[in-house]
Write an enzyme that holds these catalytic residues in place. Structure first.
Site, PDB file in Angstrom:
ATOM      1  N   VAL A  85       0.860  -1.179   0.000  1.00  0.00           N
ATOM      2  CA  VAL A  85       0.000   0.000   0.000  1.00  0.00           C
ATOM      3  C   VAL A  85       0.895   1.227   0.000  1.00  0.00           C
ATOM      4  CG1 VAL A  85      -1.988  -1.050   1.142  1.00  0.00           C
ATOM      5  CG2 VAL A  85      -0.169  -0.062   2.528  1.00  0.00           C
ATOM      6  N   SER A  86       0.480   2.256  -0.714  1.00  0.00           N
ATOM      7  CA  SER A  86       1.234   3.498  -0.742  1.00  0.00           C
ATOM      8  C   SER A  86       0.906   4.314   0.494  1.00  0.00           C
ATOM      9  CB  SER A  86       0.888   4.297  -2.001  1.00  0.00           C
ATOM     10  OG  SER A  86      -0.482   4.679  -1.976  1.00  0.00           O
ATOM     11  N   THR A  87       1.671   5.365   0.710  1.00  0.00           N
ATOM     12  CA  THR A  87       1.405   6.257   1.835  1.00  0.00           C
ATOM     13  C   THR A  87       0.029   6.888   1.700  1.00  0.00           C
ATOM     14  OG1 THR A  87       3.772   6.722   1.976  1.00  0.00           O
ATOM     15  CG2 THR A  87       2.300   8.240   3.112  1.00  0.00           C
ATOM     16  N   GLU A  88      -0.359   7.223   0.466  1.00  0.00           N
ATOM     17  CA  GLU A  88      -1.671   7.827   0.220  1.00  0.00           C
ATOM     18  C   GLU A  88      -2.795   6.867   0.611  1.00  0.00           C
ATOM     19  OE1 GLU A  88      -4.301   9.556  -3.538  1.00  0.00           O
ATOM     20  OE2 GLU A  88      -2.281   8.805  -3.839  1.00  0.00           O
ATOM     21  N   GLN A 107      -2.619   4.505   2.802  1.00  0.00           N
ATOM     22  CA  GLN A 107      -2.620   4.345   4.245  1.00  0.00           C
ATOM     23  C   GLN A 107      -3.445   5.433   4.924  1.00  0.00           C
ATOM     24  OE1 GLN A 107       1.652   4.315   4.720  1.00  0.00           O
ATOM     25  NE2 GLN A 107       1.610   2.209   5.404  1.00  0.00           N
TER      26      GLN A 107
END
Length: 698
Positions: A30-33, A35
């Site tokens: 999962v990307s930071t966005e 998350q």
């Protein structure tokens, strides 16, 4: 499509052994966005675990890449790389990789398919939870291709739509998103179409009141007070920020100001000119024509925090950072050498003109009064010489380079996809789609004729009937062109890897003569990184006079043995063979000479040597030997003896080095060292990937 069919994996497994259970690993990225939206590792992990259980597979392991971008190739993601490392083993520890959605594998077409195809070449399949599809059948692979392409197109549409909206708002002079400049805030934040940038000052609205004292640190007030302090202190940034911090007028993040941070905010040209620049050429993504990709630069006028007179006064008084007037020396290891405190060393600093050195960034206060590290400075020439020697030793070692080249080619082969097989499958699909299109076109033409349609009406009817099949054919042809490009790039990289040995032989003879500037360019290409493996020695103290003698005379420190001692005895004729002290409590001449030579080899201090010899007078012996000429005579007698180099004037700490051996870099070295320049030496390496190499020493 209709309901998904039973996986071909399950069918094959049951045919061989009804009791056989497939082994599955799940890959969670999962990307930071994602998350921040609540779609974290825990959420996707529950879904993949449920899918594996539902299928009746055995869960073997879980691999994660948390906060990693889906645009990165799998080789640059730790979790994805671990899966591939296990997939190439024999016997293979799993049969299928489960992901929650296609974008977990990658957000770019090539990133997605190269990973999926390489696993498929190894006999490992991929299952996608949210669509309940896998690539174990032609039908499943077609559906996976369809869903993946839809995701890629949707991502492109969203980005284009988002960037287009930002551009439109900016051109209309409206707030277009992003952090406002320091000194401004967003009015009507969250109200679509009503947001605008206003000066962040106490106006009695929103969070402030007109009756009670305002307890909020308004940014415009901080800037105005800071400007006043600069005028008062005649441009002294340190005194100004100390005054601001003492009053609690801290920066936006609530931390004390540093002189540099406040200077960057107050002297920002957009702030002083009361404007905001969108798509600034220095900050925007630029296209091949050098212009911003998503739209032209737009300048929006903002309300003024300072009057023109205040700006003019500020410019007259402020002292901008002065550029270094040193020799212009280049420090090739700046930002590449990590200290024990975690910060990096940079070249220059006070006194660097006379004695070039590296200073740890942690020793500089981020703001007045802040704690600093105690890392000592490093002598630049010594540490640079060690680092460059490691590079030259590596590139001069033909056996090691040959092994590295073999490894590089082997790894590149392991990571490459069988593009020939992919193209053959596509050619078959294109041919089948062509046949299908011909049949459908004939059927559609007959239907149009039976309906009595003629001319344009008949043509329109046929086009409508075959539209979907035409689009499918064009998609297949487009995909084939893309794969041909990927195949060519992969083949080119392999060929460059195989030429590594020849390129090194061309470059190695010239590396020794590189100056600091060329070394810096080459280390950038090699992506050299260094770190201290232990405490660095302190540079303070007197230079070892014995070691200095050997360095100045370009002599090795002789190794004293019985044969070489006989040469000394022939010159000096010490009583009792020179192995017995002349008086009680003294030292034998041979013991004294051995201590001198050890000090020259190791740089040991006099007290340390005195403790070993049980004496306190070694330095006195040294002075007498020099004054009487004995030292010169003894060294002349030992002139042909074998020996070791003297300890450096500035001893190095334990160091570790890592880098990448890339064929294109070696070619660049050859170009840099030649008289005829074939290409730009500062251009990127020809090959984008490489194999890491390591060096360690003192």
């Amino acid at each position: 499509m209709g309901k998904s069919v039973i996986s071909a994996i399950d069918v094959a497994a049951r045919a061989l052994d009804p009791a056989l259970t497939l082994r599955a690993v799940d890959y969670l990225r999962v990307s930071t966005e994602d998350q921040t939206k609540g779609y974290g590792i825990a959420y996707t992990g529950k879904r993949t675990a449920s899918h594996i259980q539902k299928k009746g597979w055995t869960h073997v392991d879980t691999f994660k890449d948390e906060g990693e971008s889906g645009t990165l190739p799998w080789q640059e993601r730790e979790g994805a790389t671990k899966i591939m490392d296990l997939a190439v083993r024999t016997p293979r520890p799993f049969d299928v990789v489960v992901v929650y959605e296609t974008r977990a594998i990658g957000r770019k077409n090539r990133v997605f398919w190269e990973w999926v195809w390489k696993l498929q070449d190894l006999g490992v399949f991929v299952a996608v939870v949210d669509e309940d599809i896998d690539n174990t059948t032609e039908d499943g692979e077609a559906r996976m291709r369809e869903k993946a392409n839809e995701a890629f197109k949707e991502l492109a549409r969203i980005r284009k739509r988002t960037q287009g909206g930002i551009q439109e708002k900016a051109e209309l002079g409206e707030y277009a998103g992003g952090q406002p400049h320091y000194g401004y805030r967003i009015k009507n934040q969250g109200k679509k179409g009503e947001q605008e940038l206003v000066i962040d000052e106490c106006d009695g609205g929103d969070v402030c009141t007109r009756t009670d004292p305002c307890e909020i640190v308004h940014e415009a007030y901080v800037l105005r007070e800071g400007r006043k302090y600069l005028i008062k202190y005649r441009g002294d940034w340190t005194k100004s920020v100390i005054s601001l911090n003492a009053r609690g007028l801290v920066n936006r993040s609530g931390k004390p100001w540093s002189a540099k941070n406040f200077r960057d905010r107050l002297m920002d040209e957009d702030l002083l000119n009361a404007r905001r620049t969108y798509r600034h050429p220095k900050r925007a993504n630029l296209g091949p024509d050098g212009k911003p990709v998503w739209g032209p630069t737009v300048v929006i006028e903002l309300p003024q925090i300072f009057t023109e007179e205040e700006v003019a006064e500020l410019r007259r008084v402020v002292r901008l950072p002065k550029s270094s007037r040193g020799t212009g020396r280049v420090y090739p290891l700046s930002g590449r050498l990590q200290s024990l405190c975690g910060k990096f060393y940079t070249g220059g600093g006070a006194g660097a003109e006379d004695s070039p050195r590296y200073t740890c960034r942690g020793s500089q206060m981020p703001y007045p009064g802040a704690p600093t590290c105690s890392c000592v400075t490093l002598h630049a020439e010594s540490v640079e010489a060690w680092a460059w020697q490691q590079v030259c030793d590596l590139l001069g070692n033909s056996e090691k380079l040959h092994a590295l080249a073999d490894e590089w080619v082997g790894v590149a082969k392991d990571q490459s996809v069988d593009y020939v097989a992919r193209l053959a499958v596509l050619d078959q699909q294109i041919a089948e789609q062509d046949d299908t299109l011909d049949i459908m076109m004939a059927v559609a033409a007959k239907k149009a004729a039976r309906a009595g349609l003629k001319g344009a009406e008949a043509e329109a009817s046929v086009d409508k009937a075959i539209k979907r099949e035409v689009e499918a054919l064009e998609s297949l042809k487009k995909e084939r062109v893309e794969i041909e490009i990927w195949q060519a790039e992969s083949s080119q990289a392999d060929e460059r890897a195989k030429d590594l040995q020849e390129l090194v032989q061309r470059a190695n003879a010239r590396l020794e003569n590189f100056g600091e500037e060329r070394q810096a360019e080459f280390m950038e290409l090699l992506n050299i990184k260094m770190e201290l493996a232990g405490p660095p020695p302190c540079l303070k103290g007197l230079e070892c006079s014995i070691g200095q003698w050997f360095r100045e005379n370009d002599r090795l420190v002789p190794t004293l043995c019985d044969h070489s001692w006989e040469l000394v005895m022939a010159s000096e004729n010490f009583p009792n063979g020179g192995t017995v002290p002349r008086q009680k409590g003294g030292l034998a001449p041979r013991t004294v000479l051995e201590a001198f030579l050890k000090k020259a080899r190791t740089g040991a201090a006099w007290p340390e040597l005195n403790a070993e010899c049980g004496s306190t007078g070694l330095i006195g012996h040294w002075r007498r030997w020099v004054a009487s000429g004995r030292w010169e005579r003894v060294m002349e007698a030992l002139k042909g003896a074998e020996g070791l180099p003297a300890a450096p004037r500035y001893p190095l700490p334990p160091l570790r080095m890592t880098g990448e051996v890339r064929p294109g870099v070696i070619l660049a070295a050859s170009v840099l060292g030649s008289h005829v320049q074939e290409s730009d030496p500062s251009a990127p390496a020809c090959c984008s990937s490489g194999r890491p190499v390591r060096g360690a020493g003192r």
